[in-house]
Design a protein around this motif. Structure first.
Motif, short mmCIF file in Angstrom:
data_model
loop_
_atom_site.label_atom_id
_atom_site.label_comp_id
_atom_site.label_asym_id
_atom_site.label_seq_id
_atom_site.Cartn_x
_atom_site.Cartn_y
_atom_site.Cartn_z
N ALA A 125 0.82 -1.21 0.00
CA ALA A 125 0.00 0.00 0.00
C ALA A 125 0.85 1.27 0.00
CB ALA A 125 -0.94 0.00 1.21
N ASN A 126 2.16 1.13 0.22
CA ASN A 126 3.05 2.29 0.31
C ASN A 126 4.12 2.32 -0.76
OD1 ASN A 126 2.39 3.89 2.90
ND2 ASN A 126 2.21 1.76 3.52
N LEU A 127 3.91 1.62 -1.85
CA LEU A 127 4.92 1.59 -2.92
C LEU A 127 5.17 2.96 -3.52
CD1 LEU A 127 4.12 -1.74 -4.79
CD2 LEU A 127 5.91 -1.29 -3.10
N SER A 128 4.19 3.84 -3.48
CA SER A 128 4.37 5.17 -4.05
C SER A 128 5.45 5.97 -3.32
CB SER A 128 3.05 5.95 -4.03
OG SER A 128 2.62 6.14 -2.69
N LYS A 129 5.78 5.56 -2.09
CA LYS A 129 6.82 6.24 -1.32
C LYS A 129 8.23 5.80 -1.72
CE LYS A 129 3.91 6.79 2.75
NZ LYS A 129 3.73 6.47 4.17
N LEU A 130 8.32 4.72 -2.50
CA LEU A 130 9.61 4.15 -2.87
C LEU A 130 9.88 4.37 -4.35
CD1 LEU A 130 9.25 0.73 -1.02
CD2 LEU A 130 10.25 2.85 -0.16
N LYS A 131 11.02 4.94 -4.65
CA LYS A 131 11.37 5.19 -6.04
C LYS A 131 11.90 3.91 -6.69
CE LYS A 131 12.39 9.90 -5.02
NZ LYS A 131 12.69 11.12 -5.58
N THR A 132 11.47 3.67 -7.91
CA THR A 132 11.90 2.46 -8.61
C THR A 132 13.31 2.58 -9.17
OG1 THR A 132 10.87 3.23 -10.66
CG2 THR A 132 9.55 1.80 -9.26
N ASN A 133 13.85 3.79 -9.23
CA ASN A 133 15.18 3.98 -9.82
C ASN A 133 16.30 4.04 -8.79
OD1 ASN A 133 14.45 6.46 -8.72
ND2 ASN A 133 15.31 7.65 -10.40
N LYS A 134 15.99 3.75 -7.54
CA LYS A 134 17.01 3.73 -6.49
C LYS A 134 17.18 2.31 -5.97
CE LYS A 134 16.90 8.32 -4.53
NZ LYS A 134 18.26 8.70 -4.24
N PRO A 135 18.42 1.92 -5.66
CA PRO A 135 18.60 0.61 -5.03
C PRO A 135 17.90 0.57 -3.68
CG PRO A 135 20.71 1.57 -5.69
CD PRO A 135 19.67 2.63 -5.85
N ILE A 136 17.35 -0.59 -3.34
CA ILE A 136 16.66 -0.77 -2.07
C ILE A 136 17.23 -1.98 -1.36
CG2 ILE A 136 14.45 -1.35 -0.98
CD1 ILE A 136 13.06 0.19 -3.23
N ILE A 137 17.53 -1.79 -0.09
CA ILE A 137 17.97 -2.89 0.77
C ILE A 137 16.87 -3.10 1.80
CG2 ILE A 137 19.70 -3.71 2.42
CD1 ILE A 137 21.62 -1.61 1.13
N THR A 138 16.33 -4.30 1.87
CA THR A 138 15.30 -4.59 2.86
C THR A 138 15.96 -5.24 4.08
OG1 THR A 138 14.83 -6.77 1.89
CG2 THR A 138 13.51 -4.90 1.12
N CYS A 139 15.40 -4.97 5.26
CA CYS A 139 15.90 -5.62 6.47
C CYS A 139 14.74 -5.81 7.44
CB CYS A 139 17.03 -4.84 7.11
SG CYS A 139 16.58 -3.24 7.85
N CYS A 140 14.94 -6.68 8.41
CA CYS A 140 13.92 -6.96 9.43
C CYS A 140 14.64 -7.48 10.66
CB CYS A 140 12.88 -7.95 8.91
SG CYS A 140 13.54 -9.58 8.51
N ALA A 141 14.03 -8.38 11.40
CA ALA A 141 14.67 -8.92 12.60
C ALA A 141 15.62 -10.06 12.27
CB ALA A 141 13.63 -9.37 13.61
N SER A 142 15.19 -10.97 11.40
CA SER A 142 15.99 -12.16 11.13
C SER A 142 16.33 -12.39 9.65
CB SER A 142 15.26 -13.41 11.63
OG SER A 142 14.09 -13.62 10.85
#
Length: 104
Positions: A54-71
């Protein structure tokens, strides 16, 4: 799949997360708000996994993205979700503690 096998066997160099961030990459922490309040990587953006789509509009498709969480489980799901929506340069950073260490 070949990329993963090479990484596991040590044939391919590990991802340089520090360089990705230095070149404008975003760190998306997909833990809950409460989890992030207990500690997070400075400069990371908290977008809980359950509201990521629901929040993809906040993320630019032309920038690298690193996802992280707890594990690393939710961050792997987040990476898959982003790739399925056309994001090309996405990395699973795994648990935020270990990612924070790799960024130093």
């Amino acid at each position: 799949m070949l990329h993963k096998i090479k990484q596991l066997l040590g044939i391919e160099p590990p991802t340089d997360y520090k360089a990705i961030v230095a070149n404008g990459g975003l760190i998306i922490d997909v833990r809950t708000r409460e989890e992030c309040q207990q500690g997070h990587i400075k400069g990371s953006i908290n977008v809980p996994l359950n509201v990521l789509m629901a929040n993809l509009s906040k993320l630019k498709t032309n920038k690298p993205i690193i996802t992280c969480c707890a594990s690393g489980m939710r961050s792997a799901s987040a990476k898959s979700m982003l790739v399925s929506k056309g994001y090309k340069d996405v990395y699973n950073g795994g648990g935020w503690h270990s990612l924070q260490y790799k960024l130093k």
